[in-house]
Write a protein that holds these residues in place. Structure first.
Motif, PDB file in Angstrom:
ATOM      1  N   SER A 178      -7.255 -17.647  15.988  1.00  0.00           N
ATOM      2  CA  SER A 178      -6.475 -17.234  14.821  1.00  0.00           C
ATOM      3  C   SER A 178      -6.308 -15.718  14.788  1.00  0.00           C
ATOM      4  N   HIS A 179      -7.383 -15.006  15.066  1.00  0.00           N
ATOM      5  CA  HIS A 179      -7.338 -13.546  15.052  1.00  0.00           C
ATOM      6  C   HIS A 179      -6.337 -13.023  16.075  1.00  0.00           C
ATOM      7  N   LYS A 180      -6.385 -13.554  17.282  1.00  0.00           N
ATOM      8  CA  LYS A 180      -5.472 -13.099  18.336  1.00  0.00           C
ATOM      9  C   LYS A 180      -4.019 -13.424  18.006  1.00  0.00           C
ATOM     10  N   VAL A 181      -3.790 -14.596  17.424  1.00  0.00           N
ATOM     11  CA  VAL A 181      -2.423 -14.972  17.056  1.00  0.00           C
ATOM     12  C   VAL A 181      -1.885 -14.035  15.983  1.00  0.00           C
ATOM     13  N   LEU A 182      -2.715 -13.690  14.996  1.00  0.00           N
ATOM     14  CA  LEU A 182      -2.283 -12.777  13.940  1.00  0.00           C
ATOM     15  C   LEU A 182      -1.897 -11.419  14.514  1.00  0.00           C
ATOM     16  N   GLN A 183      -2.608 -10.978  15.515  1.00  0.00           N
ATOM     17  CA  GLN A 183      -2.304  -9.688  16.126  1.00  0.00           C
ATOM     18  C   GLN A 183      -0.985  -9.703  16.886  1.00  0.00           C
ATOM     19  N   ALA A 184      -0.689 -10.822  17.529  1.00  0.00           N
ATOM     20  CA  ALA A 184       0.440 -10.853  18.471  1.00  0.00           C
ATOM     21  C   ALA A 184       1.711 -11.492  17.927  1.00  0.00           C
ATOM     22  N   ALA A 185       1.649 -12.197  16.807  1.00  0.00           N
ATOM     23  CA  ALA A 185       2.786 -13.000  16.342  1.00  0.00           C
ATOM     24  C   ALA A 185       4.008 -12.157  16.010  1.00  0.00           C
ATOM     25  N   ARG A 186       5.165 -12.719  16.302  1.00  0.00           N
ATOM     26  CA  ARG A 186       6.431 -12.046  16.033  1.00  0.00           C
ATOM     27  C   ARG A 186       7.242 -12.753  14.951  1.00  0.00           C
ATOM     28  N   CYS A 187       6.553 -13.602  14.178  1.00  0.00           N
ATOM     29  CA  CYS A 187       7.131 -14.200  12.975  1.00  0.00           C
ATOM     30  C   CYS A 187       6.011 -14.241  11.933  1.00  0.00           C
ATOM     31  N   PRO A 188       6.319 -14.487  10.677  1.00  0.00           N
ATOM     32  CA  PRO A 188       5.244 -14.595   9.682  1.00  0.00           C
ATOM     33  C   PRO A 188       4.272 -15.707  10.055  1.00  0.00           C
ATOM     34  N   VAL A 189       2.965 -15.444   9.879  1.00  0.00           N
ATOM     35  CA  VAL A 189       1.924 -16.423  10.177  1.00  0.00           C
ATOM     36  C   VAL A 189       1.204 -16.788   8.884  1.00  0.00           C
ATOM     37  N   VAL A 216      12.758 -10.391   8.709  1.00  0.00           N
ATOM     38  CA  VAL A 216      12.789 -11.462   7.714  1.00  0.00           C
ATOM     39  C   VAL A 216      14.212 -11.909   7.417  1.00  0.00           C
ATOM     40  N   SER A 217      15.178 -11.026   7.623  1.00  0.00           N
ATOM     41  CA  SER A 217      16.574 -11.349   7.323  1.00  0.00           C
ATOM     42  C   SER A 217      17.294 -12.059   8.470  1.00  0.00           C
ATOM     43  N   ALA A 218      16.590 -12.277   9.577  1.00  0.00           N
ATOM     44  CA  ALA A 218      17.219 -12.937  10.733  1.00  0.00           C
ATOM     45  C   ALA A 218      17.650 -14.360  10.381  1.00  0.00           C
ATOM     46  N   GLU A 219      18.666 -14.841  11.061  1.00  0.00           N
ATOM     47  CA  GLU A 219      19.158 -16.199  10.833  1.00  0.00           C
ATOM     48  C   GLU A 219      18.042 -17.197  11.159  1.00  0.00           C
ATOM     49  N   PRO A 220      17.705 -18.087  10.234  1.00  0.00           N
ATOM     50  CA  PRO A 220      16.632 -19.061  10.497  1.00  0.00           C
ATOM     51  C   PRO A 220      16.961 -19.949  11.689  1.00  0.00           C
ATOM     52  N   ASP A 277       0.803  -1.223   0.000  1.00  0.00           N
ATOM     53  CA  ASP A 277       0.000   0.000   0.000  1.00  0.00           C
ATOM     54  C   ASP A 277       0.834   1.270   0.000  1.00  0.00           C
ATOM     55  N   GLY A 278       2.163   1.125   0.036  1.00  0.00           N
ATOM     56  CA  GLY A 278       3.018   2.295  -0.018  1.00  0.00           C
ATOM     57  C   GLY A 278       3.105   3.075   1.275  1.00  0.00           C
ATOM     58  N   SER A 279       2.637   2.487   2.364  1.00  0.00           N
ATOM     59  CA  SER A 279       2.613   3.201   3.646  1.00  0.00           C
ATOM     60  C   SER A 279       3.949   3.167   4.370  1.00  0.00           C
ATOM     61  N   GLY A 280       4.883   2.361   3.874  1.00  0.00           N
ATOM     62  CA  GLY A 280       6.169   2.227   4.555  1.00  0.00           C
ATOM     63  C   GLY A 280       6.241   1.008   5.436  1.00  0.00           C
ATOM     64  N   THR A 281       5.108   0.285   5.592  1.00  0.00           N
ATOM     65  CA  THR A 281       5.095  -0.937   6.400  1.00  0.00           C
ATOM     66  C   THR A 281       5.121  -2.182   5.516  1.00  0.00           C
ATOM     67  N   ASP A 282       5.349  -1.980   4.214  1.00  0.00           N
ATOM     68  CA  ASP A 282       5.296  -3.093   3.271  1.00  0.00           C
ATOM     69  C   ASP A 282       6.558  -3.944   3.248  1.00  0.00           C
ATOM     70  N   GLU A 283       7.677  -3.384   3.633  1.00  0.00           N
ATOM     71  CA  GLU A 283       8.962  -4.042   3.373  1.00  0.00           C
ATOM     72  C   GLU A 283       9.087  -5.447   3.960  1.00  0.00           C
ATOM     73  N   PRO A 284       8.678  -5.694   5.224  1.00  0.00           N
ATOM     74  CA  PRO A 284       8.787  -7.076   5.720  1.00  0.00           C
ATOM     75  C   PRO A 284       7.962  -8.064   4.904  1.00  0.00           C
ATOM     76  N   ALA A 285       6.752  -7.669   4.506  1.00  0.00           N
ATOM     77  CA  ALA A 285       5.894  -8.558   3.721  1.00  0.00           C
ATOM     78  C   ALA A 285       6.502  -8.830   2.363  1.00  0.00           C
ATOM     79  N   VAL A 286       7.024  -7.803   1.712  1.00  0.00           N
ATOM     80  CA  VAL A 286       7.634  -7.975   0.392  1.00  0.00           C
ATOM     81  C   VAL A 286       8.894  -8.828   0.489  1.00  0.00           C
ATOM     82  N   TRP A 313       9.617 -11.127   2.748  1.00  0.00           N
ATOM     83  CA  TRP A 313       9.257 -12.529   3.002  1.00  0.00           C
ATOM     84  C   TRP A 313       8.665 -13.167   1.757  1.00  0.00           C
ATOM     85  N   ALA A 314       7.833 -12.420   1.024  1.00  0.00           N
ATOM     86  CA  ALA A 314       7.239 -12.943  -0.206  1.00  0.00           C
ATOM     87  C   ALA A 314       8.311 -13.258  -1.236  1.00  0.00           C
TER      88      ALA A 314
END
Length: 312
Positions: A292-303, A163-167, A23-32, A34-35
């Motif tokens: 599922s909703h709560k996990v999506l809100q709180a997760a600290r890795c891609p879900v 996303v760049s963290a060591e797996p 969406d160009g908001s500046g929060t896209d980079e982690p999603a892009v 990981w994709a």
């Protein structure tokens, strides 16, 4: 079929691309990021989709012209349709020259632009993110709509996910014996195969009552009965995934506590967390369960959120 060639959807011809919404908001980079990494690992194309939602502002609801190519061209003539996807694509190409990446610019609702790609997508990827007044992360409307309604797997990548963290080599999947959790197990095994990782199957129970008594004693016979029941449910649900990938190592962990809190905590030491849209306790008409909703809100890795195939 090698791990690198595996696709989330079993059988048939080569599957389609990883599709990420921006969406160009500046929060896209982690999603892009990981994709792009997922597309590279699975050897499939990447499509970066940006929709200019200004096109529907003031338009008649559901007017098909609001999302047309003509509308997009008109907006560009007036400088109101920035090519956000084009800019991000150049960064991806520089980092992953072997990935077939393409920008898709559209007009209209962002969620619809992504849903239009679900039939062929390997996975839809969305970011999520702002925080509310009390610091709780709130899923954006696009992220929530896609997670609720898409038929294919949906990955939600929260801002702050590195996303760049060591797996760590660990793919976590929540398994409760439901059809959605069995479908989630298939995706977890596929992801682990592509990454050379191990699967951790997490099953939870909380405030169980046996014979009128709440079970709390870790060494009680009743607790053993509960955990044996949970383990049997897990083994039944993951059978198909194990048969598809017999070489993928896995563990089963039976943990006591509220499901959403337990799974969210697991995201601290997981490369990917996979969950079903609804669990055993979900209402049949509810598209996204509360856990599922709560996990999506709180997760600290891609879900990755997975919906089971319709019963025939």
């Amino acid at each position: 079929m090698t791990a690198q060639e595996y696709e989330y959807v079993r059988g048939g011809a080569s599957h389609g691309p990883v599709v990420v919404g921006v969406d160009g908001s500046g929060t896209d980079e982690p999603a892009v990021a990981w994709a792009a990494l997922t597309a590279a690992r699975h050897r499939v194309p990447l499509r970066v989709v940006h929709s200019n939602e200004v096109a529907v502002a003031g338009a008649v609801q559901d007017d098909p012209a609001a999302g047309s190519d003509e509308t997009l061209s008109a907006l560009r003539e007036h400088g109101e349709a920035p090519r956000v996807a084009d800019q991000l694509v150049e960064k991806v190409r520089a980092q992953y020259p072997g990935v077939d990446v393409e920008a898709v610019e559209a007009a209209g609702a962002a969620s619809q632009a992504l849903m239009d790609k679900q039939e062929s997508a390997l996975v839809l990827v969305v970011g999520s993110g702002r925080r509310g007044g009390i610091g709780e992360r709130i899923l954006g409307s696009t992220s929530l709509n896609i997670a609720m309604h898409a038929a294919c797997p949906v990955a939600v990548v929260n801002p702050g996910v590195d996303v760049s963290a060591e797996p760590v080599g660990r793919i976590v999947v929540g398994v409760d014996g439901s059809r959605d959790s069995a479908a989630a197990a298939e995706i977890a095994w596929a992801t682990a195969a592509a990454r050379g990782a191990r699967v951790a199957c997490i099953s939870t129970w909380y405030l169980e009552v046996v014979g009128g008594v709440v079970i709390t004693d870790e060494d009680s016979e009743q607790r053993d009965v509960i955990e044996t029941r949970q383990r049997e449910r897990v083994e039944a649900a993951i059978r198909a995934a194990r048969e598809d990938f017999p070489d993928v190592p896995y563990d089963v962990e039976i943990l006591n506590g509220p499901s959403s809190k337990v799974l969210a905590a697991q995201s601290d030491h997981a490369d990917v967390l996979v969950i079903g849209t609804r669990g055993r306790g979900g209402f049949a008409g509810k598209l996204l369960g509360s856990v599922s909703h709560k996990v999506l809100q709180a997760a600290r890795c891609p879900v990755v959120v997975v919906k089971s195939r319709p019963e025939k």
